[in-house]
Design an enzyme around this catalytic site. Structure first.
Site, PDB file in Angstrom:
ATOM      1  N   ARG A 182       0.840  -1.206   0.000  1.00  0.00           N
ATOM      2  CA  ARG A 182       0.000   0.000   0.000  1.00  0.00           C
ATOM      3  C   ARG A 182       0.877   1.259   0.000  1.00  0.00           C
ATOM      4  NH1 ARG A 182      -5.113  -1.475   0.570  1.00  0.00           N
ATOM      5  NH2 ARG A 182      -5.781   0.677   0.814  1.00  0.00           N
ATOM      6  N   GLN A 227     -10.413   8.902   7.716  1.00  0.00           N
ATOM      7  CA  GLN A 227     -10.162   7.498   8.068  1.00  0.00           C
ATOM      8  C   GLN A 227      -9.036   6.956   7.203  1.00  0.00           C
ATOM      9  OE1 GLN A 227     -14.148   5.272   8.508  1.00  0.00           O
ATOM     10  NE2 GLN A 227     -14.665   7.118   7.377  1.00  0.00           N
ATOM     11  N   ASN A 228      -8.623   7.748   6.223  1.00  0.00           N
ATOM     12  CA  ASN A 228      -7.608   7.270   5.280  1.00  0.00           C
ATOM     13  C   ASN A 228      -6.217   7.362   5.890  1.00  0.00           C
ATOM     14  OD1 ASN A 228      -9.737   6.977   3.576  1.00  0.00           O
ATOM     15  ND2 ASN A 228      -9.315   8.821   2.386  1.00  0.00           N
ATOM     16  N   VAL A 229      -5.377   6.420   5.503  1.00  0.00           N
ATOM     17  CA  VAL A 229      -4.008   6.412   6.019  1.00  0.00           C
ATOM     18  C   VAL A 229      -3.039   7.003   4.995  1.00  0.00           C
ATOM     19  CG1 VAL A 229      -4.443   4.507   7.608  1.00  0.00           C
ATOM     20  CG2 VAL A 229      -3.659   3.991   5.290  1.00  0.00           C
ATOM     21  N   ASP A 230      -3.564   7.420   3.840  1.00  0.00           N
ATOM     22  CA  ASP A 230      -2.699   8.083   2.854  1.00  0.00           C
ATOM     23  C   ASP A 230      -2.469   9.538   3.273  1.00  0.00           C
ATOM     24  OD1 ASP A 230      -4.690   9.932   1.641  1.00  0.00           O
ATOM     25  OD2 ASP A 230      -5.644   8.118   0.880  1.00  0.00           O
ATOM     26  N   HIS A 247      -7.221   6.666  11.695  1.00  0.00           N
ATOM     27  CA  HIS A 247      -6.750   5.279  11.620  1.00  0.00           C
ATOM     28  C   HIS A 247      -5.246   5.169  11.353  1.00  0.00           C
ATOM     29  CE1 HIS A 247     -11.154   3.993  10.600  1.00  0.00           C
ATOM     30  NE2 HIS A 247     -10.963   4.204  11.884  1.00  0.00           N
ATOM     31  N   GLY A 283     -17.209   9.698   0.736  1.00  0.00           N
ATOM     32  CA  GLY A 283     -16.594   8.435   0.340  1.00  0.00           C
ATOM     33  C   GLY A 283     -16.305   7.460   1.452  1.00  0.00           C
ATOM     34  N   THR A 284     -17.297   7.259   2.304  1.00  0.00           N
ATOM     35  CA  THR A 284     -17.117   6.225   3.331  1.00  0.00           C
ATOM     36  C   THR A 284     -18.398   5.410   3.433  1.00  0.00           C
ATOM     37  OG1 THR A 284     -16.826   5.789   5.694  1.00  0.00           O
ATOM     38  CG2 THR A 284     -17.623   7.988   5.111  1.00  0.00           C
TER      39      THR A 284
END
Ligand code: OAD
Length: 228
Positions: free
Chosen positions: A57, A87-90, A105, A171-172
């Site tokens: 990822r 919530q995205n880890v990017d 997250h 977008g969730t």
């Protein structure tokens, strides 16, 4: 005083940047469900698989760029106090230029000590290997909140939600708690939008203005309206 906008984003925010969502299509990685690799149990049983999942990822993230939805949210700062809770880890919100981003997250580009959770480091490159250790000699792990782990930033996130004049959810699938519960902290009188092409039809949506379109189109359009 500026109005405060809270934006809650999920995987669909980054879909048009080329990052796969978790629950669309087959939702699998090498035949594993995300719930099977993103857990402390998986880490204990098979660290190599978990490392590989996040290495892939991380590597993919290097090839991705923010999309028009990320950039549109930056423009909102011209007029509003914008707080992004993702919530995205990017790191695509940061790369687009948003000033206030809170990761619920964790962050893909960071790693931390398994001995001391306060020891967090930026990873050079994309690969974290078995045997990579912190200065205390303990294995480094992804700086990610796994299923079954506490979400340390949820308290500050709920405080932000409680002071929002406008809430925009993007977008969730709203299936993962406690993140999905944040909408309930927003004041009753706040204006609430939910942008997701597959927004579920349930009673909670009654309180949200649902825009069933992709973020790359719908977010710039909504931002234009909010700025006009
Ligand atoms: P999901 O994969 O559950 O949901 C992604 C949502 O994005 C779906 O509702 C899609 O309809 C929507 N979507 C797809 N393409 C879109 C687009 N172009 N524009 C807008 N929306 C689009 O992802 P999340 O809800 O983010 O946690 O998942 C929540 C958490 O579960 C993640 O943070 C992750 C995962 O397990 C951890 O890794 C701890």
């Amino acid at each position: 005083m500026q109005q405060r906008i809270m934006v809650l984003t999920g995987a669909g925010m980054s879909a048009e940047s080329g990052i796969k969502t978790f629950r669309d299509n087959d939702g699998l990685w090498n035949n594993y469900r995300v719930e099977e690799v993103a857990t402390p149990e998986a880490w204990a049983a098979n660290m190599e698989i978990v490392l590989e999942f996040y290495n892939q990822r991380r590597k993919q993230l290097l090839e991705c760029s923010p999309n028009p939805a990320h950039f549109a949210l930056v423009q909102l700062e011209d007029k509003y106090d914008v707080r992004i809770i993702t919530q995205n880890v990017d790191d695509l919100h940061e790369r687009a230029g948003s000033s206030n981003v809170l990761h619920l997250h964790g962050e893909l580009k960071k790693v931390r000590s398994t001995a001391d959770p306060q020891l967090v480091f930026e990873l050079d490159g994309w690969e974290l290997k078995a045997g990579d250790t912190c200065p205390k000699g303990s294995q480094l792990r992804p700086h990610i909140v796994w299923f079954g782990e506490a979400v340390p930033n949820i308290t500050v996130a709920s405080e932000i939600a409680a002071t929002a004049d406008i809430l925009i959810v993007i977008g969730t699938s709203m299936q993962v708690y406690p993140a999905a519960g944040l909408v309930h902290y927003a004041p009753h009188e706040s204006t609430k939008y939910y942008i997701d092409p597959a927004a579920a039809d349930n009673s909670m949506l009654a309180k949200l203005t649902v825009i069933r379109e992709k973020a790359g189109k719908a977010v710039p359009e909504l931002v234009e309206i909010l700025l006009s």
